[in-house]
Design an enzyme around this catalytic site. Structure first.
Site, PDB file in Angstrom:
ATOM      1  NE  ARG A 146     -14.571  -2.602 -29.016  1.00 36.19           N
ATOM      2  CZ  ARG A 146     -13.705  -1.679 -28.645  1.00 36.19           C
ATOM      3  NH1 ARG A 146     -13.257  -1.639 -27.404  1.00 36.19           N
ATOM      4  NH2 ARG A 146     -13.254  -0.793 -29.512  1.00 36.19           N
ATOM      5  CE  LYS A 192     -18.996  -2.600  -1.694  1.00 41.87           C
ATOM      6  NZ  LYS A 192     -18.920  -1.263  -1.079  1.00 41.87           N
ATOM      7  CE  LYS A 216     -19.325  -6.570   4.872  1.00 41.82           C
ATOM      8  NZ  LYS A 216     -19.200  -6.120   3.476  1.00 41.82           N
ATOM      9  CD  GLU A 241     -19.186  -4.160   7.986  1.00 41.32           C
ATOM     10  OE1 GLU A 241     -18.767  -4.038   6.823  1.00 41.32           O
ATOM     11  OE2 GLU A 241     -20.401  -4.256   8.259  1.00 41.32           O
ATOM     12  CG  ASP A 275     -18.097  -0.298   7.065  1.00 41.39           C
ATOM     13  OD1 ASP A 275     -17.410  -0.123   6.052  1.00 41.39           O
ATOM     14  OD2 ASP A 275     -19.342  -0.262   7.062  1.00 41.39           O
TER      15      ASP A 275
END
Length: 285
Positions: free
Chosen positions: A98, A133, A165, A199, A220
């Site tokens: 597995r 992410k 950002k 950003e 963005d």
């Protein structure tokens, strides 16, 4: 780069999680000394990633296990194709089954999706890149899978590159500092080999960012018209990256706006694991 030692650490943690006190099913049902062969096969077409990770699951479970991977990472395969063969103690094969499948299915799913994004922008010269992410603890593996699919990696961690950002800028502007001043001050503190990415989420932010000396500007969640306008404003003075809600259906249109890089979290956070199967044959039966 994905190293053997990193693979072993991640896979061993997964094995320990899955069988912390042994595999009581196999130890109860399977006679000691029974040997078997297992065949990893594709139930759908795709791009392989994680061959070494798959092999590590069996190698770390039993030193008396041999694994032959027939398809290299980054290679395409067809439904029904044999991807790997494993031979060794049956108990060990069942214990590792597995974990080996989980890793190979997920990583191959990432590679396959990435290859579709790369194919969608073919001829535009645009790079497809991942984001941070990723699944916690699996970043190195998942980013390797992106490369297997023909994509590129963004910064690996917060320690790797400067990327200001919206929340960074919000803190700075609330203290009365302009974006241009903030970038110039950061540049003065950084080494000459370090690039700065910023950003922006509005057209009017582009010129102040360029004036500060940013090397890369991330547009963005811009519309296609806004992306085209942004590329025109930048006019080669910085690398232009597009990000935000990038899908396989929209990526070609984004690429045709003239941006240099398209980053998408969907390459790692929204993929479907590929359907692979591992069939066991008891030796001598």
């Amino acid at each position: 780069m994905l190293t053997a030692s990193h693979i072993d650490r991640v896979v061993q943690l997964a094995l320990d999680e899955d069988a912390p006190w042994g595999d009581i099913t196999s130890e109860t049902f399977i006679p000691a000394g029974t040997r078997a062969t297992a065949v990893l096969s594709a139930r759908e077409p795709g791009v392989l990633a994680g061959g070494d990770v798959f092999a590590a699951a069996f190698r770390l479970t039993s030193t008396d296990t041999g694994v032959t991977v027939h398809v290299a990472d980054g290679e395409r395969f067809s439904a029904g194709e044999t991807l790997a063969t494993v031979s060794g103690p049956a108990r060990g094969l069942l214990r590792a089954e597995r974990i080996g499948l989980n890793f190979c299915q997920r990583l191959s799913g990432i590679a396959t999706v990435t290859s579709a994004f790369v194919a969608a922008v073919d001829g535009t010269g645009v790079r497809i890149a991942d984001t941070r992410k990723t699944t916690p603890g699996l970043r190195a593996l998942e980013r390797h899978a992106v490369r297997c699919g023909g994509g590129h990696n963004h910064r690996f961690s917060l320690s790797d590159a400067v990327m200001a950002k919206d929340n960074h800028l919000a803190v700075l502007t609330s203290r009365g500092m302009s974006v241009t001043e903030a970038i110039r001050a950061a540049r003065a503190r950084l080494g000459h080999t370090t690039t700065i990415e910023v950003e922006v989420d509005r057209i009017d932010q582009i010129e102040p960012v360029i004036a500060g000396g940013a090397d890369i500007i991330m547009l963005d969640n811009f519309t296609l018209d806004e992306l085209r306008e942004g590329v025109t404003i930048v006019d080669g003075r910085a690398v232009v990256e597009a990000s935000g809600n990038v899908t396989l259906e929209t990526v070609r249109g984004i690429a045709e706006t003239g941006v240099n890089v398209i980053s998408s979290g969907a390459l790692t956070h929204s993929i479907r694991s590929l359907d692979l199967g591992l069939d066991m044959i008891v030796d001598g039966v």
